[in-house]
Design an enzyme around this catalytic site. Sequence first.
Site, short mmCIF file in Angstrom:
data_model
loop_
_atom_site.label_atom_id
_atom_site.label_comp_id
_atom_site.label_asym_id
_atom_site.label_seq_id
_atom_site.Cartn_x
_atom_site.Cartn_y
_atom_site.Cartn_z
N GLU A 25 28.07 27.34 35.49
CA GLU A 25 29.53 27.42 35.55
C GLU A 25 29.98 26.99 36.94
O GLU A 25 30.38 25.86 37.15
CB GLU A 25 29.98 28.85 35.20
CG GLU A 25 31.40 28.88 34.72
CD GLU A 25 31.72 30.08 33.82
OE1 GLU A 25 32.90 30.33 33.64
OE2 GLU A 25 30.80 30.76 33.31
N TRP A 77 45.78 34.11 36.41
CA TRP A 77 44.99 32.93 36.78
C TRP A 77 45.93 31.88 37.40
O TRP A 77 45.82 31.53 38.57
CB TRP A 77 44.25 32.37 35.57
CG TRP A 77 42.91 33.01 35.35
CD1 TRP A 77 41.69 32.43 35.50
CD2 TRP A 77 42.65 34.38 34.95
NE1 TRP A 77 40.69 33.34 35.25
CE2 TRP A 77 41.24 34.55 34.91
CE3 TRP A 77 43.43 35.47 34.65
CZ2 TRP A 77 40.63 35.75 34.56
CZ3 TRP A 77 42.83 36.68 34.30
CH2 TRP A 77 41.45 36.80 34.26
N GLU A 109 29.70 40.86 38.34
CA GLU A 109 30.79 40.46 37.45
C GLU A 109 31.20 41.62 36.53
O GLU A 109 32.36 41.78 36.22
CB GLU A 109 30.33 39.27 36.60
CG GLU A 109 31.34 38.78 35.60
CD GLU A 109 30.84 37.55 34.84
OE1 GLU A 109 29.60 37.37 34.76
OE2 GLU A 109 31.67 36.78 34.35
C1 BGC Z 1 34.29 33.34 34.72
C2 BGC Z 1 35.35 34.28 35.19
C3 BGC Z 1 36.64 33.63 34.80
C4 BGC Z 1 36.67 33.78 33.30
C5 BGC Z 1 37.94 33.45 32.65
C6 BGC Z 1 34.32 33.37 33.23
O1 BGC Z 1 33.37 32.60 32.66
O2 BGC Z 1 33.05 33.59 35.25
O3 BGC Z 1 35.19 34.79 36.42
O4 BGC Z 1 37.76 34.01 35.44
O5 BGC Z 1 35.59 33.07 32.74
O6 BGC Z 1 37.81 33.52 31.33
#
Ligand code: BGC
Length: 917
Positions: A494, A566, A777
């Site tokens: 990611e 976001w 996380e």
């Molecule tokens: C990320 C997050 C992100 C989120 C949003 C994830 O895969 O690691 O930190 O904000 O997706 O859906």
Amino acid sequence: MGRRSETENNRENTKAAGDRKYTGRDRKKQEKAGGETVLNIKRITAEYVVNPVGITKAPRFSWVLESEERNTRQTGYTLEIALDEAFEQVIYRKCEETDHSIHNKYEDFVMKSLTKYFWRVDVADNHGNHSGFSEPGFFVTGFLDNGEWKAGFITAERETDAGNSKGTWLRKSFEIKGGIDHAYVCATALGLYQLYLDGERVGEDEMTPGWTSYHKHLCYQTYDVTRQLSAGGKHCELRALVGAGYYKGKMGILHLRNNYGDRTAFLCELHIVYRDGSEQVVMTDETWQGADSPVLFAEIYDGEIYDARLEEREAWRPVWPVGFDKNALTAQASGKIAVMEEFPVKRLFTTPAGELVADFGQNMAGWVKLRLRDTKPGEKLEIRCFETLDKDGNVYTDNLRSAKATLTYYCKGAEREECTPHFTYMGFRYAWIVSGPGTVRAEDITAYALYSEMERTGLFRCSNPDLNRLWSNITWSLKSNFFDIPTDCPQRDERLGWTGDAQIFCRTASYIMNTFLFFEKWLIDVAADQTKEGGVPHVVPDIITPNTEQVTDWLLSQGTHSAAAWADVAVLNPWNLYLTFGDTQILIDQYDSMRAWIRFMETHADGVIWNYKLQFGDWVALDAEEGSYLGATPNDLTCTAYYAYSTGIFAKIAGILGKKEDEAYFGALSEKIRAGFAERFFDPMTKGMTVQTQTAHIIALYFGLTPEAYREQTVKELLELLAREDGHLVTGFVGTPYFAHALSQNGHLREAYELLLKEDFPSWLYQVKRGATTVWEHWDGIKPDGSMWSADMNSFNHYAYGSIGEWLVRVAAGIEIDEQNPGYHRAILYPRPGGGLRLVQAAYESQYGTVGCTWSWNQDSNSLTVVYDVPVNAGAELCLDSTFEITESDGLEFTETGDRLTAEAGSGVYRIRAKRR
Ligand code: BGC
């Protein structure tokens, strides 16, 4: 073309400024008996850093003053810019009676491209002291106008290379024609590059030019190569190694390659000025040669394959030109990724499953280097990096998802050789030596942490070792994810610029490090990648939206931009930067982007209730339904709350910039949304909220959306919701950052501390107790029974929940920004002792100098000592809770206002003592 020459213009300014004088300066007081000055210039910065190379905008000049006298303010300064370090050729002088000591910009100072300027400043203060000139600093310009670029992009890749991610060489030989006065090289790539002059690396940057929305914004780097060139012989060679990187390699949740193009390319211009004044330019064009390199493969997620047997066996071939609009080029003078820290192996061990593993004791982003001895040609070394061991103590790589994070190296065969990657990085604490030639010894392995170069500005320390570890973990998640762009995580497939993560962590990050340039650069891409309508992508640089037809991901197929919390990054990050650094330029630069985002919400709102396609809501909250990432707080609530919050802040910004119409319009709009929010989410019968989640209450309180008549019940409900979880949070990305604030701002400091100090799951200290060295996380990344949260979303290095850091600083330590006087020009220092802590110490290196607040509490003697530190040319409101009585005030006059004792202070260090009444 009618433009005055640099010298003409600057000379006139020098003359005019030189005629002006300070008034009331008393030179007598300048020096103490020992010759030491009372007023000192501690450091000077241009464009936020010391000695930047490659700037193209009129620099913002700042200086930090030190004085032994309290209440010191600058009354005037003289700033000189010269072409030489001895200041014999002063080309600009500014002499002003002003207290402005930060972000001074002179639009009338005319710069030339690729030129080194020296500068210094001399300051006078209100006590009649005079600093004398500072030590000189310098700055070097890049190309002031992109039209000056003569070079063209070239590639060594063929069309058939579109499907691979190998590294290629590009080279050009040239002759030095005499004694060199100075030489600068500007370079960038479509892909990633490393530059070499006669086999020696140019600069210390890694992973340049980083990741931007390349076709709209591509950074180039400038290096002073005078010393390197002068030290070499007559025959020189300029070389670049170019890799696929973010440009061409496989990236993103969609795992697509060639996101920006299918051939890497390189652009470079070397300007040599000889002592006789003649100039030579070496630039990328079709006279260069290209070749394949020993980098057989290098990508961000999967690692690198390097065959050292191919070194110096290149088969050179012609290169091809690559078209690219050079208007997208932007100079990047600082804040580039570099090798920042080094870790020896803490423990080399074999797991129960028989894997040889090196533990570096710290989770980080970067790479490992291995030193090999007595190798044979073709022997293979393979290292896989990972974050954590499983519950049996074996290698655990499932949470990397498809990322191979593997370094493969084929030896050339030598007594000594070293293996280190070029165009990849990994998120890891451990390295698994899958195979290696001979015996691998601990002392032959080193881990290097790479991150964007930023000044460390904030300190936090207290008497609770677990909180200190938490602080360290937050700092390390920052370091691991401020990797040219703010990434969500550094390990799995990611590593994207998720806007929400960057939004909620911005305030904390900007305390720990000087994030200004980092975010300033990234916000250019936020604006560049906004949709025509003003929508803000979920990730920036946005590699998802252009590929929407390929989106099969269950979540993203519903939308790729404009999620509450976001997308609000567009408004909230510039605002946080403005508050922290006191620089209105960021508001000016981002104004259109912010406005477009607010307009987007307005357009898509139903009345004032806003909700739009895919929302992440209170992402990964624990009150989510089984198997879901989406917390229980409904989207229309989180969306409308953020709509109100961002619109209110935007209206303030419009006011700051003197945009009266916008201020009035958006001010009224934010009031309307607040009223609509109250109507929808508060219940006149219960006087509380219609939605019973922790997050709903937290944001209603923290965002100022709770009407006074509902406050008491809303706070009561929040406490009940907390009690229902036995004092634990069940919040996600939206609620967590403000939970402790919502409590402490509403008379519940004790409960805020209790929440912070919880040690069992779910809590911040649960991770600490489980040995975390970065922030996880998930609250339950590793569950109490040792099993893991689902591997598809289980990063151990995600800064989002690290946003508790700002509460530690702003509330526990009490270093707060006064919105009316941003940049800590007037701080509010209001320590809030509690949580059974004996000591809390915090200090922030602001643009004015150190702002500090340290308190120590002795329960037995009922005595509190607070040391407040206020920098020169700034002030502070010093506060204490009125449950205290001041016993020693260090010359300050405290008055009781509401629940606080307050005193206004100028610069200086103040040590006060108090006892509980
Ligand atoms: C990320 C997050 C992100 C989120 C949003 C994830 O895969 O690691 O930190 O904000 O997706 O859906």
